[in-house]
Design a protein around this motif. Sequence first.
Motif, short mmCIF file in Angstrom:
data_model
loop_
_atom_site.label_atom_id
_atom_site.label_comp_id
_atom_site.label_asym_id
_atom_site.label_seq_id
_atom_site.Cartn_x
_atom_site.Cartn_y
_atom_site.Cartn_z
N THR A 194 0.55 -1.39 0.12
CA THR A 194 0.12 0.37 0.54
C THR A 194 0.95 1.08 -0.01
OG1 THR A 194 -0.10 -0.24 2.02
CG2 THR A 194 -1.95 -1.07 1.21
N LEU A 195 0.75 2.43 -0.33
CA LEU A 195 1.19 3.58 -0.27
C LEU A 195 -0.15 4.72 -0.85
CD1 LEU A 195 2.40 4.35 -4.08
CD2 LEU A 195 1.54 2.44 -3.32
N GLU A 196 -0.30 5.67 -0.57
CA GLU A 196 -0.54 7.38 -0.75
C GLU A 196 -0.56 7.22 -2.21
OE1 GLU A 196 -2.47 8.25 2.21
OE2 GLU A 196 -0.74 6.71 2.62
N HIS A 197 -2.01 7.51 -2.94
CA HIS A 197 -1.79 7.33 -4.41
C HIS A 197 -1.14 8.64 -4.88
CE1 HIS A 197 -3.23 8.02 -8.26
NE2 HIS A 197 -4.11 7.81 -8.26
N PRO A 198 -0.11 8.54 -5.48
CA PRO A 198 0.68 9.73 -6.19
C PRO A 198 0.56 10.42 -7.18
CG PRO A 198 1.42 7.76 -7.30
CD PRO A 198 0.10 6.83 -6.77
N ASP A 199 -0.70 10.31 -7.46
CA ASP A 199 -1.42 11.23 -8.28
C ASP A 199 -0.65 12.38 -10.04
OD1 ASP A 199 -3.44 13.19 -9.00
OD2 ASP A 199 -2.71 14.99 -7.86
N ASN A 200 -0.04 10.80 -10.05
CA ASN A 200 0.52 11.00 -11.21
C ASN A 200 0.59 8.74 -12.20
OD1 ASN A 200 3.13 10.32 -13.04
ND2 ASN A 200 3.87 12.22 -11.98
N ASP A 201 0.10 9.17 -13.18
CA ASP A 201 -0.35 8.34 -14.08
C ASP A 201 0.75 7.43 -14.29
OD1 ASP A 201 -3.15 9.07 -14.19
OD2 ASP A 201 -3.44 10.07 -15.88
N GLY A 202 1.51 8.57 -14.96
CA GLY A 202 2.86 7.60 -15.17
C GLY A 202 3.65 6.72 -14.04
N HIS A 203 3.82 6.96 -12.40
CA HIS A 203 4.40 6.54 -11.97
C HIS A 203 3.50 5.64 -11.72
CE1 HIS A 203 7.32 5.42 -8.97
NE2 HIS A 203 5.80 5.79 -7.64
N THR A 204 1.27 4.85 -11.71
CA THR A 204 0.89 4.09 -11.23
C THR A 204 0.70 3.07 -12.57
OG1 THR A 204 -0.87 5.67 -12.32
CG2 THR A 204 -0.55 5.25 -10.09
N MET A 205 1.44 3.73 -13.58
CA MET A 205 1.65 2.63 -15.00
C MET A 205 3.10 1.84 -14.43
SD MET A 205 1.02 1.08 -17.63
CE MET A 205 0.33 2.47 -18.77
N ILE A 206 4.03 2.67 -13.72
CA ILE A 206 5.20 1.63 -13.21
C ILE A 206 5.06 0.95 -12.44
CG2 ILE A 206 7.21 2.18 -12.70
CD1 ILE A 206 7.74 4.98 -13.56
N LEU A 207 4.54 1.24 -11.23
CA LEU A 207 4.11 0.38 -10.24
C LEU A 207 3.45 -0.80 -10.51
CD1 LEU A 207 3.22 2.68 -7.79
CD2 LEU A 207 5.23 1.34 -8.14
N GLY A 208 1.63 -0.13 -11.52
CA GLY A 208 1.20 -1.39 -11.68
C GLY A 208 2.59 -2.60 -13.28
N LYS A 209 3.21 -2.33 -13.26
CA LYS A 209 3.60 -3.32 -14.47
C LYS A 209 5.15 -4.16 -13.67
CE LYS A 209 1.77 -2.23 -18.38
NZ LYS A 209 0.49 -3.39 -18.48
N TYR A 220 -3.79 1.79 -3.90
CA TYR A 220 -3.82 2.77 -3.74
C TYR A 220 -4.24 3.78 -2.58
CZ TYR A 220 -0.49 1.93 -7.17
OH TYR A 220 0.44 1.74 -8.57
N HIS A 221 -4.25 4.24 -1.62
CA HIS A 221 -4.76 5.11 -0.59
C HIS A 221 -5.31 6.71 -0.80
CE1 HIS A 221 -5.88 5.65 3.33
NE2 HIS A 221 -5.84 6.35 3.54
N PHE A 228 -15.39 9.32 -6.95
CA PHE A 228 -15.87 7.99 -7.51
C PHE A 228 -15.38 7.61 -8.16
CE2 PHE A 228 -19.10 5.12 -9.29
CZ PHE A 228 -19.94 4.41 -8.71
N THR A 229 -14.77 8.74 -9.39
CA THR A 229 -13.86 7.70 -10.27
C THR A 229 -12.39 7.91 -9.96
OG1 THR A 229 -13.64 10.31 -11.08
CG2 THR A 229 -15.64 8.54 -11.34
N PHE A 230 -11.70 7.73 -8.79
CA PHE A 230 -9.94 8.53 -8.21
C PHE A 230 -9.10 7.17 -9.15
CE2 PHE A 230 -7.42 8.57 -4.67
CZ PHE A 230 -6.41 9.98 -5.19
N TRP A 231 -9.94 6.09 -8.83
CA TRP A 231 -8.59 4.75 -9.18
C TRP A 231 -9.16 4.92 -10.86
CZ3 TRP A 231 -11.71 5.43 -4.83
CH2 TRP A 231 -10.67 5.65 -3.49
N ASP A 232 -9.92 5.09 -11.33
CA ASP A 232 -10.35 4.68 -12.95
C ASP A 232 -8.81 4.85 -13.90
OD1 ASP A 232 -12.90 4.06 -12.26
OD2 ASP A 232 -13.83 5.65 -13.08
N LYS A 233 -8.18 5.20 -13.05
CA LYS A 233 -6.96 5.41 -14.72
C LYS A 233 -6.00 4.56 -14.26
CE LYS A 233 -4.22 7.07 -18.17
NZ LYS A 233 -4.60 7.07 -19.04
N ALA A 234 -5.31 4.31 -12.99
CA ALA A 234 -4.51 3.14 -12.26
C ALA A 234 -5.27 1.08 -12.49
CB ALA A 234 -4.43 3.77 -11.05
N LEU A 235 -6.46 1.73 -12.09
CA LEU A 235 -7.10 0.70 -12.48
C LEU A 235 -7.21 -0.55 -13.96
CD1 LEU A 235 -10.03 0.56 -10.44
CD2 LEU A 235 -8.24 -0.30 -9.33
N ALA A 236 -7.40 0.60 -15.32
CA ALA A 236 -7.46 0.46 -16.46
C ALA A 236 -5.80 0.27 -16.97
CB ALA A 236 -7.75 1.78 -17.55
#
Length: 342
Positions: A194-209, A220-221, A228-236
């Motif tokens: 777990t970690l605080e959501h970085p608010d950076n799509d590039g970083h959530t992509m790196i972590l996901g991969k 992501y905390h 309601f849509t806060f996590w949608d990008k990371a989930l995709a």
Amino acid sequence: MKNRREFLKTSLLGAAGLSLAPTLLQGAPAIIKSYNKPNSLINGVQIGCITYSYRSMQDQSLEANIRYIKESGISAVEMMGEPVEYFAGMPSPTFNRMRGFQLGFKQRNGENLTSDEQQELAEIRQASEAYAKVVSDWRAKVDYKKFEQVKKMFKDEGISIYAFKPSAFGMNNSELEISYGMKTARILGASHVTLEHPDNDGHTMILGKMGEKHKMSIGYHGHEQQTFTFWDKALAQSPKNGLNFDAGHYVAAGHRDMMELIQKQHYRILSMHIKDRQKPENGKGNLPWGTGDTPLKDILTMISKQKYKFPATIELEYQVPQSSDAVKEVQKCLEFCRKALG
């Protein structure tokens, strides 16, 4: 002779009793094994606790944290990184990290820092940057056998670790550190980090991969920025990206669609923080459970009835009374859950 006959008679009756009472005695090894061990699995809902809840306790060693968890009656946890890593030999900081957390939390909540507090926070952050380099060097050559020892220590006390939260997944951390954090979590038996959501799509992509590579999920905390849509990008981006949802912060943000969110994302919620906060119109306060606006009973009941698999994590954030301590307050939170699920 009489004493011998009585002894033989008693022994034979005892042996007969053993054969006539298989149900109880066949279960005896399991009973003995679980004796004096906590159990916070209630009606299918795993109630856990993040060890951040014990931050006000004087002793922050790993051994003390295990004792706090056990005394609280908790059998599964989201483990903060520091106690584990210090046990494994990580160098200690030379500045007051807890003070930095307190000031940072105050700032995130929109409270105004005094000029002295602003300067203090700036100095702590500067020292923190230098310390991060020391920690990175240590992680690069760590002995992972110490983490196997940690897992055994928890297992011996009847406690499992379902999530691990070291400060190894931020945007300033190297891929080597991210790999270290995920490998360590796997050794500890965690299903996710777990970690605080970085608010950076590039970083959530790196972590996901990297999660896909290491077979480790990432939760992501969020605080009051959750929507309601806060996590949608990371989930995709990756099937390994998920939610470390916080029900209390969601209420404090003023949203009214929490139950719908849980229903929609339950299969991507890795763990959920539960606390009792007020709605904005009531002050957003963190309150003792049952006195705020978070529908805790409804949430727990839904998890149980729908058989959702994610744990509900107690996060103690209200002010601990002077007559009490964090362990006693976590006990109260757990008792609230037992009554809500009873």
